[in-house]
Design a protein around this motif. Structure first.
Motif, short mmCIF file in Angstrom:
data_model
loop_
_atom_site.label_atom_id
_atom_site.label_comp_id
_atom_site.label_asym_id
_atom_site.label_seq_id
_atom_site.Cartn_x
_atom_site.Cartn_y
_atom_site.Cartn_z
N TRP A 1 0.63 -35.00 7.59
CA TRP A 1 1.60 -33.93 7.82
C TRP A 1 1.02 -32.85 8.72
N VAL A 2 -0.31 -32.66 8.66
CA VAL A 2 -0.95 -31.68 9.53
C VAL A 2 -0.96 -32.18 10.97
N ARG A 3 -1.33 -33.44 11.15
CA ARG A 3 -1.38 -34.00 12.51
C ARG A 3 -0.01 -34.02 13.16
N TRP A 4 0.99 -34.53 12.44
CA TRP A 4 2.33 -34.61 13.01
C TRP A 4 2.94 -33.22 13.19
N ILE B 1 4.64 -29.07 17.02
CA ILE B 1 4.58 -27.70 17.56
C ILE B 1 4.22 -27.72 19.04
N ALA B 2 3.22 -28.55 19.41
CA ALA B 2 2.80 -28.63 20.80
C ALA B 2 3.93 -29.14 21.70
#
Length: 288
Positions: A26-29, A34-35
């Motif tokens: 969930w952090v990576r995605w 956001i990017a």
């Protein structure tokens, strides 16, 4: 032949260490989302809007706007300024990088600091400095008037301002690379009988060519798109001292939306080409 067995507790420890170094999905995605959202909102969105507005009244209106005398003059002036400033800054960048990385001399750290000066000074302030130096009321203004030399509100002032803004780009790409390379290859070439000029062209240039092209590319993009410093020294004289970015502002202020965005589309196309070439050069340099 002996085999090494890993104890179960050691396996668990290795797995735990690997998991500790990995972020949760969930952090990576979330970071990727956001990017991509920022890129879409602040880059792709405005770029699409420029193209849409430029073509909002059809291709005929678009080409008519680009074929106006003031627009053609702005395009020619922008290319002329880039044609003058980019080669000069290329020569300066190679010279400065060679001097800083190959010789020890007093003031070396000061020279390195001064190369970064345009990055820390506002372009508007740099343009104002040229006005204070070469304007009618500036330090050299009286002498320039007496000799009928016009710099401010003329093409020479635009070239000077663009030179100042863009001169760090080539040097800043070459200095770290040449420091990492060292001078062993040049010394080997000299020991084998090559002249300094021959060693430069046969050894140094092939080693730095991708970084050099990358710096030239960035320098050209900045020269074509510079607004702040050029706006101060140009005088906004239509058909004479308006570069393409200044022409976009003038057209928009005159409510010529199609003309403004048609001119802006040229700068947008330049940005896209620059991005593509930048990616290719980065790949070439990494491969090298």
């Amino acid at each position: 032949m002996t085999s090494i067995t890993i104890q179960p507790q050691h396996k668990d420890k290795i797995v735990a260490q690997q998991q500790a170094l990995q972020d949760p999905n969930w952090v990576r995605w979330g970071l990727i989302f956001i990017a991509l959202s920022f890129i879409t909102l602040f880059i792709c969105g405005p770029l699409f809007l420029v193209i849409y507005q430029a073509l909002s009244k059809g291709l005929t209106a678009y080409w008519t706007a680009l074929s106006e005398p003031d627009t053609l003059s702005a395009i020619k002036l922008s290319f002329f300024v880039a044609l003058v400033t980019v080669p000069l800054n290329t020569v300066f960048g190679v010279t400065a990088a060679w001097a800083i990385t190959r010789f020890d001399f007093k003031g070396k750290s000061l020279l390195t600091t001064l190369i970064d000066l345009p990055f820390s000074v506002s372009p508007v302030i740099s343009g104002l400095i040229f006005v204070l130096l070469f304007g009618a009321q500036g330090w050299f203004g009286e002498w320039l008037v007496e000799h009928d030399i016009k710099i401010i509100f003329a093409v020479p002032g635009i070239i000077l301002a663009t030179l100042f803004i863009t001169f760090p780009f080539v040097a800043r790409q070459l200095i770290p690379l040449m420091q990492e390379m060292g001078n062993q290859e040049e010394e080997a070439a000299l020991s084998l009988g090559a002249s300094g000029w021959k060693a430069f062209w046969a050894v140094t240039i092939p080693n730095i060519k991708w970084a050099l092209l990358y710096g030239v590319l960035l320098c050209n993009a900045r020269a074509m798109g510079e607004f702040g410093a050029v706006s101060v020294v140009s005088g906004h004289i239509r058909g004479m001292t308006n570069t393409l970015p200044l022409h976009v502002e003038v057209s928009y202020n005159d409510y010529d939306v199609v003309g403004a965005f048609a001119s802006a589309s040229i700068l947008a196309a330049l940005a896209i080409v620059t991005l593509i070439l930048k990616t290719i050069l980065e790949w070439k340099q990494a491969k090298r």
